[in-house]
Design an enzyme around this catalytic site. Structure first.
Site, PDB file in Angstrom:
ATOM      1  N   LYS A  87     -72.421 -12.728 -27.385  1.00 50.64           N
ATOM      2  CA  LYS A  87     -71.339 -12.166 -28.451  1.00 50.64           C
ATOM      3  C   LYS A  87     -71.032 -13.119 -29.449  1.00 50.64           C
ATOM      4  O   LYS A  87     -70.490 -12.872 -30.485  1.00 50.64           O
ATOM      5  CB  LYS A  87     -70.249 -11.397 -27.861  1.00 50.64           C
ATOM      6  N   ASP A  88     -71.165 -14.556 -29.204  1.00 49.93           N
ATOM      7  CA  ASP A  88     -70.538 -15.516 -30.211  1.00 49.93           C
ATOM      8  C   ASP A  88     -71.840 -16.031 -30.893  1.00 49.93           C
ATOM      9  O   ASP A  88     -71.724 -16.992 -31.765  1.00 49.93           O
ATOM     10  CB  ASP A  88     -69.981 -16.735 -29.249  1.00 49.93           C
ATOM     11  N   THR A 134     -54.273 -10.357 -29.156  1.00 49.25           N
ATOM     12  CA  THR A 134     -55.764 -10.169 -29.362  1.00 49.25           C
ATOM     13  C   THR A 134     -56.067 -10.891 -30.628  1.00 49.25           C
ATOM     14  O   THR A 134     -55.256 -10.770 -31.594  1.00 49.25           O
ATOM     15  CB  THR A 134     -56.493  -8.816 -29.050  1.00 49.25           C
ATOM     16  N   SER A 136     -59.235 -10.284 -31.952  1.00 47.76           N
ATOM     17  CA  SER A 136     -60.329  -9.707 -32.337  1.00 47.76           C
ATOM     18  C   SER A 136     -60.159  -8.541 -33.234  1.00 47.76           C
ATOM     19  O   SER A 136     -59.353  -7.594 -32.820  1.00 47.76           O
ATOM     20  CB  SER A 136     -61.248  -9.304 -30.999  1.00 47.76           C
ATOM     21  N   LEU A 137     -60.460  -8.437 -34.241  1.00 51.74           N
ATOM     22  CA  LEU A 137     -60.397  -7.173 -35.214  1.00 51.74           C
ATOM     23  C   LEU A 137     -60.905  -5.836 -34.660  1.00 51.74           C
ATOM     24  O   LEU A 137     -60.347  -4.861 -34.672  1.00 51.74           O
ATOM     25  CB  LEU A 137     -60.982  -7.175 -36.487  1.00 51.74           C
ATOM     26  N   ARG A 138     -61.871  -6.040 -33.861  1.00 53.77           N
ATOM     27  CA  ARG A 138     -62.495  -4.781 -33.061  1.00 53.77           C
ATOM     28  C   ARG A 138     -61.270  -4.376 -32.124  1.00 53.77           C
ATOM     29  O   ARG A 138     -61.076  -3.136 -31.988  1.00 53.77           O
ATOM     30  CB  ARG A 138     -63.687  -5.154 -32.341  1.00 53.77           C
ATOM     31  N   GLY A 157     -57.512 -20.051 -28.591  1.00 59.54           N
ATOM     32  CA  GLY A 157     -57.442 -20.843 -27.511  1.00 59.54           C
ATOM     33  C   GLY A 157     -58.426 -20.189 -26.363  1.00 59.54           C
ATOM     34  O   GLY A 157     -58.803 -19.269 -26.565  1.00 59.54           O
ATOM     35  N   THR A 161     -55.979 -21.192 -21.755  1.00 59.62           N
ATOM     36  CA  THR A 161     -54.835 -21.329 -22.540  1.00 59.62           C
ATOM     37  C   THR A 161     -54.133 -19.969 -23.251  1.00 59.62           C
ATOM     38  O   THR A 161     -53.081 -19.771 -23.107  1.00 59.62           O
ATOM     39  CB  THR A 161     -55.326 -21.818 -24.229  1.00 59.62           C
ATOM     40  N   ARG A 162     -54.991 -18.971 -23.395  1.00 56.24           N
ATOM     41  CA  ARG A 162     -54.636 -17.432 -23.417  1.00 56.24           C
ATOM     42  C   ARG A 162     -53.674 -17.063 -22.055  1.00 56.24           C
ATOM     43  O   ARG A 162     -52.504 -16.339 -22.523  1.00 56.24           O
ATOM     44  CB  ARG A 162     -55.487 -16.508 -23.862  1.00 56.24           C
ATOM     45  N   CYS A 249     -68.752 -11.788 -42.219  1.00 56.08           N
ATOM     46  CA  CYS A 249     -67.356 -12.027 -41.922  1.00 56.08           C
ATOM     47  C   CYS A 249     -67.011 -11.107 -40.866  1.00 56.08           C
ATOM     48  O   CYS A 249     -67.788 -10.379 -40.272  1.00 56.08           O
ATOM     49  CB  CYS A 249     -66.280 -11.747 -43.028  1.00 56.08           C
TER      50      CYS A 249
HETATM   51  N1  LIG Z   1     -64.886 -15.163 -28.133  1.00 53.25           N
HETATM   52  C1  LIG Z   1     -64.729 -15.943 -26.900  1.00 53.25           C
HETATM   53  C2  LIG Z   1     -65.519 -15.358 -25.981  1.00 53.25           C
HETATM   54  N2  LIG Z   1     -66.954 -15.419 -25.861  1.00 53.25           N
HETATM   55  C3  LIG Z   1     -67.399 -14.838 -24.774  1.00 53.25           C
HETATM   56  C4  LIG Z   1     -66.259 -14.258 -24.017  1.00 53.25           C
HETATM   57  C5  LIG Z   1     -66.256 -13.940 -22.471  1.00 53.25           C
HETATM   58  C6  LIG Z   1     -67.751 -13.494 -22.197  1.00 53.25           C
HETATM   59  C7  LIG Z   1     -68.510 -12.753 -22.567  1.00 53.25           C
HETATM   60  O1  LIG Z   1     -68.192 -11.724 -23.264  1.00 53.25           O
HETATM   61  O2  LIG Z   1     -69.695 -12.551 -22.518  1.00 53.25           O
HETATM   62  C8  LIG Z   1     -64.997 -14.637 -24.581  1.00 53.25           C
HETATM   63  C9  LIG Z   1     -63.751 -14.611 -24.238  1.00 53.25           C
HETATM   64  C10 LIG Z   1     -63.122 -13.106 -24.385  1.00 53.25           C
HETATM   65  O3  LIG Z   1     -63.530 -12.379 -25.216  1.00 53.25           O
HETATM   66  O4  LIG Z   1     -62.520 -12.818 -23.413  1.00 53.25           O
END
Ligand SMILES: NCc1[nH]cc(CCC(=O)O)c1CC(=O)O
Length: 320
Positions: A87-88, A134, A136-138, A157, A161-162, A249
């Site tokens: 997802k990153d 959170t 995340s905009l989603r 973080g 950290t979170r 974006c």
């Molecule tokens: N953006 C950070 C990120 N990238 C992947 C994960 C978790 C593992 C995954 O979704 O595969 C996370 C942390 C989260 O969103 O809680």
């Protein structure tokens, strides 16, 4: 001189976060099992995203924040492959690099994580004004849509950290991926798995994506042993949907996919930031047509009003 041609060791690049390392060492171990004659080394790098911790992610806009340094390493030959949370990984990769392998997905859902004080609640019963963390905009848009009485606050973080900020009382609850918590051995922190009817997950969530050079058949062949075809097809459909809709974006887009009887079903949604408008639809077809399905769903939601929502978000982000 040499009798057998010495095979070079294979260098695996990773971010330094604990989650990234757990994932990378898992890939290293699995590759080693399948290729006992090869040597796999792990090379860690800090990415821009690991350094900029004080700016809301949504405002940074750069999709390659967590991947650029690793990608440069592959292009200049200092590493051979990079392990990412899929997802990153941006949906468009730099010239010369490809998504070489998608591993089997674990639970892609989001989780509600609470602190000691809020053990008695679930999402639907949290008192009005409860502070939910959170970035995340989603997640933000979908939760606002269903629970407009809750308050949302940015949280940055890494996962640990979170959790520390949550436990210190800065938030009543935070939203994290089930997958990340489980991989870190923190599965017991999952207080509630958020159902898909409330929050569709991120594109690629729960799967690992391994990136490599497009013109490196040796590495590509080494990686392919870890590919999980159903996860790959599902994620290709999800990524095509996102690629068609995003404009470079972060946008509130969520998905869900399944494969039953050789039929891939993709559900996708686009929401406005205030959660007031939410466009959701589904398409089904052959898993071999995964990318076409993603594009088809993108067209459908665009026509149903998602185009307008996205245009507003791009204008907003453009203004900074
Ligand atoms: N953006 C950070 C990120 N990238 C992947 C994960 C978790 C593992 C995954 O979704 O595969 C996370 C942390 C989260 O969103 O809680």
């Amino acid at each position: 001189m040499s009798v057998s041609s010495p095979t070079r060791s294979i260098r695996i690049g990773s971010r330094k976060s604990q989650l990234a390392l757990v994932q990378t060492y898992w890939v290293q171990e699995e590759l080693q099992k399948h290729h006992p004659d090869r040597q796999f080394d792990v090379e860690t790098m800090s990415t821009q995203g690991d350094k900029i911790l004080d700016v809301a992610l949504a405002k940074i806009g750069d999709k390659g924040l967590f991947t650029k340094e690793l990608e440069n390493g592959m292009l200049d030959g200092s590493i051979d492959l990079a392990v990412h949370s899929l997802k990153d990984l941006p949906t468009n990769l730099p010239d010369g690099l490809i998504l070489g392998c998608v591993t089997e997905r674990v639970d892609p859902a989001d989780a509600l994580v609470v602190n000691e004080k809020n053990r008695a609640y679930e999402l639907a019963t949290l008192p009005p004004g409860s502070v939910i963390g959170t970035s995340s905009l989603r997640r933000l848009a979908q939760l606002r849509h269903h629970f407009p009485h809750l308050t949302f606050k940015d949280v940055r973080g890494n996962v640990n950290t979170r959790l520390a900020k949550l436990d210190a009382g800065e938030y009543d609850a935070i939203i994290l991926a089930v997958a990340g918590l489980q991989r870190l051995g923190l599965g017991e922190r999952v207080h509630q798995v958020i159902p898909a009817e409330i929050s569709l997950h991120a594109v690629g969530q729960g799967a690992l994506g391994i990136e490599c050079r497009a013109e490196d058949p040796e590495i590509l062949a080494v990686l392919k042993v870890l590919e999980h075809a159903p996860t790959r097809d599902r994620c290709y459909a999800e990524r095509a949907f996102l690629r068609e809709l995003e404009g470079g974006c972060q946008v509130p887009i969520g998905v869900n996919t399944s494969i039953d009887n050789d039929t891939l079903t993709l559900t996708g949604m686009v929401a406005s930031l205030d959660g007031k408008r939410l466009i959701k639809d589904s398409v089904s077809g052959s898993p071999s047509q995964a990318e076409e399905l993603g594009k088809e769903l993108a067209r459908k939601v665009r026509e149903a009003g998602a185009g307008e929502i996205l245009a507003e978000i791009f204008a907003e982000v453009g203004r900074g």
